[in-house]
Structure formats: structure tokens, C-alpha cells
Design an enzyme around this catalytic site. Structure first.
Site, mmCIF file in Angstrom:
data_model
loop_
_atom_site.group_PDB
_atom_site.id
_atom_site.type_symbol
_atom_site.label_atom_id
_atom_site.label_comp_id
_atom_site.label_asym_id
_atom_site.label_seq_id
_atom_site.Cartn_x
_atom_site.Cartn_y
_atom_site.Cartn_z
ATOM 1 N N GLU A 31 0.754 -1.174 -0.029
ATOM 2 C CA GLU A 31 -0.137 -0.082 -0.132
ATOM 3 C C GLU A 31 1.018 1.267 0.015
ATOM 4 O O GLU A 31 0.382 2.311 -0.863
ATOM 5 C CB GLU A 31 -1.143 0.066 1.085
ATOM 6 C CG GLU A 31 -2.224 -0.848 0.915
ATOM 7 C CD GLU A 31 -3.036 -0.680 -0.239
ATOM 8 O OE1 GLU A 31 -2.987 0.509 -0.627
ATOM 9 O OE2 GLU A 31 -3.473 -1.760 -0.777
ATOM 10 N N GLN A 36 0.677 6.894 -5.361
ATOM 11 C CA GLN A 36 1.042 7.705 -6.339
ATOM 12 C C GLN A 36 2.057 6.921 -7.435
ATOM 13 O O GLN A 36 2.695 7.818 -8.128
ATOM 14 C CB GLN A 36 1.816 9.036 -5.979
ATOM 15 C CG GLN A 36 1.056 9.699 -4.800
ATOM 16 C CD GLN A 36 1.338 10.985 -4.474
ATOM 17 O OE1 GLN A 36 1.866 11.756 -5.347
ATOM 18 N NE2 GLN A 36 1.182 11.402 -3.233
ATOM 19 N N THR A 37 1.849 5.651 -7.341
ATOM 20 C CA THR A 37 2.738 5.090 -8.413
ATOM 21 C C THR A 37 1.862 4.118 -9.233
ATOM 22 O O THR A 37 0.993 3.442 -8.408
ATOM 23 C CB THR A 37 3.970 4.640 -7.638
ATOM 24 O OG1 THR A 37 4.531 5.265 -6.904
ATOM 25 C CG2 THR A 37 4.965 3.711 -8.434
ATOM 26 N N GLY A 75 10.693 6.560 -6.614
ATOM 27 C CA GLY A 75 10.499 8.189 -6.390
ATOM 28 C C GLY A 75 9.847 8.111 -5.135
ATOM 29 O O GLY A 75 9.456 7.070 -4.269
ATOM 30 N N TYR A 114 -6.396 6.824 3.453
ATOM 31 C CA TYR A 114 -6.491 5.586 2.640
ATOM 32 C C TYR A 114 -5.942 4.361 3.135
ATOM 33 O O TYR A 114 -6.466 3.309 3.031
ATOM 34 C CB TYR A 114 -6.018 6.004 1.038
ATOM 35 C CG TYR A 114 -5.533 4.993 0.302
ATOM 36 C CD1 TYR A 114 -6.653 4.060 -0.126
ATOM 37 C CD2 TYR A 114 -4.510 4.362 0.077
ATOM 38 C CE1 TYR A 114 -6.885 2.878 -0.802
ATOM 39 C CE2 TYR A 114 -4.305 3.205 -0.774
ATOM 40 C CZ TYR A 114 -5.326 2.568 -1.240
ATOM 41 O OH TYR A 114 -5.239 1.308 -1.720
ATOM 42 N N ASP A 132 -9.420 6.058 -2.472
ATOM 43 C CA ASP A 132 -8.270 6.430 -3.289
ATOM 44 C C ASP A 132 -8.567 7.202 -4.350
ATOM 45 O O ASP A 132 -10.020 7.345 -4.683
ATOM 46 C CB ASP A 132 -7.203 5.184 -3.615
ATOM 47 C CG ASP A 132 -8.065 4.142 -4.522
ATOM 48 O OD1 ASP A 132 -8.908 4.332 -4.819
ATOM 49 O OD2 ASP A 132 -7.175 3.430 -5.159
#
Ligand code: SF4
Length: 376
Positions: A31, A36-37, A75, A114, A132
Site C-alpha cells: 500500500e 502515487q505509483t 520516487g 486511505y 483512493d
């Protein structure tokens, strides 16, 4: 609607490696990685991570360097640090068990509403909702919600709807089904309503407004960021690296060839010389252009111009760096063991190829002669 969605999910769900791991530890790791990936990017990282740190104890014992090295290229490095610190807290305060309560989960670093909902419902079967980007989109469309979902009133309504929908049995399965629907069918553009398992319950589809929802604000344009790096060789053909401080705005804790952002109308070459001086403590007499790397990160479009300086081109006036960052001279082979940002890693790969080419064919023209740009 729940029944129809779950029936669809049982046949349509993708085989993802974290779905093969039942452990709360694996769910927690996946998670945080997925924030964001994209799923396809995360899969190889997750598999390598679980081999390298198979338990929360292994992660709690790992050094920050080892964790950043396993994360490099993914990242948003704060998440890697959050996992390591979270592992230590889980070992110290929760007897090595990832907690099941939303409040305890929220107390772990990097775990927001989330992720807490996902870990509690998927790993522990707690009937709690999650929202999400996928769930937000699906719910805005199912209930034809108008307004900006990044703003508090609409956001609150979406969480209320998600809370009302989550069932007492199989809450984790239901939450995953909602997210999967958003990923595979109810996509941001051109949702496939014709094959949607819940189309007959969808208010936006009935009104023909599915493409207009959710009413997200326009994204700001990417900001260009021009940087210059100095690749400084010593007499043993080792290169100079500096480590960014742990509170740096970008790429905190990662290793760089000395790099700075260009200021005003400063040329890339001058900036590279300044980088060598300010961050590396090296005054360089001459620099040779090496490679241009392009990379997008968060809202920035990075252009990194790298310049090389051989030993003979270094001035004797080298001294201490203006910033007190750790410095190291490493061989090109050793670069692979250090955590570097994606643009810096591209420069390192270019160097590695260049040296290999030189070894194979010493008389071939220097790659400095052939300008190269490496894009995303
Ligand atoms: Fe999304 Fe269309 Fe399904 Fe509605 S019917 S949930 S808009 S895919």
C-alpha cells in the site's frame, strides 16, 4: 450492487504479487509502494523488496542506505523511510504485528486515511472504508456527485458514501473490487460502461455525464527544472559523490554527482563547476560536456546536464565543500550499490557504458564527441 461488483471481481481481478501474500506486512508494504505509483511499476520493486526484507523484523534491522537502495527509482523516497521507521515502531510497540485498528495504523509514519483503511480491511478484515483516486472517481460517477472532490465538502461526502457501502463480511474484497473497477473499467477517460458490472446502478451513466465526472481542478503545468552535475574523476578513475541531507527538499538522503540548479542566466557548464566547488569541494579548471538527461518527477520536468572533469583538469586549489554533506570517491562498479535518484542513475549508467566502450575499443572516439540526450 455489492453482490454484482463482488461477482465481477472474482473473475476479473488481476493476479498481483501482493495478493499472493496474505500477511499484513506485505499489504502494508504494497500500500505504501502503490501511493502515487502505477501498479506495473511497483510489481518488480515489491517482489525484490519481499526477498530482501521478508519480515517486519528484517526491515526494522535494515540500514537507511539499504532501504533507500532497494527503493531507488520508485520516487517519493519519504515512503521508504516511513516503512523503515514504521517497522521499528511495529517491532517496539506492537510486538512485531502490523496493527489492525485504523487509529493505530494512522499513528505509523506515511499511513494516511486511505492506507489505514486498506491495511485494516484487506489484511485484517475490519469493515472500514477506503478512498483512493479510483474509488473517488467510481463513487462520484455512481452517485453523480458534482463539485471538486479535492475540496472538503465533496471529499467528506465521498467518505460517507464509502462508509455506507463497505460490507461487514469481506470488506477487504469489496474495497479491492471498487478500486479494481476504477482501474480496469471506470477509467478516467472513456469509461467502459458497456461492460461495467454496476452500470444499472450508476447515476452518471443514466444521465450520460460519466465523462464529465469527477469535476477535478485543472492540473498546473509541469515546472521546468534545469540542473547541472559535475562528474569528477580521481587518478584511480573513481568518481566523487555527495549525499543529500535528510531534510533536502528533493531526493533527501540519496547520493549525487555534485549537482546544483542553474541560477538566473548561468550556463550549465558554469553551474556544474559551481556544483563541484560548493558541494564537492573541488575547483575544476576544465569541464567536458557528457550527457543530457530528462526526467519528470512530481510536478517538475528535470533537465540535467552532466559534465566530466578528469584528474588533469582539476585545479590544485581544491578545498572543503561549502556545504557539509558526506562525500565519497567510488568506482563505477560501486555506484550500483548506492541509492541515487532516477536522473543521477541515468548519468551513472551512461558513464558505465562509456567506460565499457573505452575498454572494448580504446581507439574509438570519445563519447564526449557524440552528444547524447537520455529522456524518460
Ligand atoms: Fe463508471 Fe460507467 Fe460503470 Fe458508471 S457505468 S461506474 S461511469 S464504468
Amino acid at each position: 450492487m455489492r453482490r454484482e461488483l463482488l461477482a465481477w471481481f472474482r473473475t476479473a481481478r488481476r493476479a498481483l504479487p501482493w495478493r499472493d501474500h496474505e500477511s499484513p506486512y506485505a499489504v502494508w508494504v504494497s500500500e505504501l509502494m502503490l501511493q502515487q505509483t502505477q501498479v506495473a511499476t511497483v510489481i518488480p520493486y515489491f517482489e525484490r523488496w519481499m526477498e530482501r526484507f521478508p519480515t517486519v523484523y528484517a526491515l526494522a534491522d535494515a540500514s537507511e542506505d539499504a532501504v533507500l537502495q532497494a527503493w531507488q527509482g520508485l520516487g517519493y523516497y519519504k515512503r521508504a523511510r516511513a516503512l523503515r521507521l514504521g517497522a521499528r515502531r511495529i517491532v517496539d510497540e506492537f510486538q512485531g504485528e502490523v496493527p489492525s485498528g485504523v487509529a493505530e495504523l494512522r499513528s505509523l509514519p506515511g499511513v494516511g486515511p486511505y492506507a489505514a483503511g486498506a491495511i485494516a480491511s484487506i489484511a485484517h478484515g475490519v469493515p472500514t472504508p477506503l478512498v483512493d483516486g479510483n474509488v473517488e472517481r467510481v463513487l462520484c460517477r455512481l452517485f453523480a456527485l458534482r463539485g471538486d472532490p479535492t475540496k472538503a465538502p465533496v471529499k467528506k461526502r465521498i467518505w460517507e458514501l464509502a462508509t455506507g457501502l463497505v460490507p461487514a463480511t469481506n470488506p477487504g474484497m469489496f474495497n479491492q473490487a471498487l478500486m479494481e473497477l476504477g482501474s480496469l473499467v471506470c477509467r478516467p477517460r472513456a469509461p467502459e460502461c458497456a461492460r461495467c458490472p454496476v452500470a444499472r446502478h450508476c447515476a452518471a451513466h443514466a444521465a450520460g455525464t460519466e465523462e464529465a465526472l469527477p469535476e477535478l481542478p485543472k492540473r498546473p503545468d509541469a515546472t521546468p527544472l534545469h540542473m547541472a552535475a559535475a562528474v569528477v574523476f580521481d587518478e584511480k578513475r573513481r568518481v566523487l559523490l555527495v549525499q543529500r541531507s535528510s531534510d533536502a527538499t528533493r531526493w533527501a538522503g540519496l547520493w549525487d554527482f555534485p549537482t546544483v540548479e542553474l541560477q538566473g542566466d548561468e550556463s550549465a557548464e558554469r553551474a556544474a563547476a559551481r556544483a563541484a566547488r560548493e558541494r564537492g569541494g573541488e575547483s575544476l579548471a576544465r569541464l567536458t560536456w557528457l550527457v543530457r538527461v530528462k526526467h519528470s518527477v512530481t510536478r517538475f520536468r528535470v533537465t540535467l546536464d552532466a559534465f566530466a572533469s578528469e584528474r588533469a583538469q582539476r585545479s590544485r586549489a581544491s578545498g572543503p565543500a561549502e556545504r557539509s554533506e558526506p562525500r565519497a570517491w567510488v568506482s563505477l562498479e560501486e555506484l550500483a550499490d548506492l541509492a541515487m535518484s532516477a536522473p543521477q542513475r541515468k548519468v551513472a549508467r551512461h558513464l558505465f557504458e562509456r567506460e565499457r566502450e573505452r575498454d572494448r575499443c580504446p581507439a574509438s572516439p570519445s563519447p564526449e564527441d557524440s552528444a547524447r540526450t537520455i529522456a524518460d
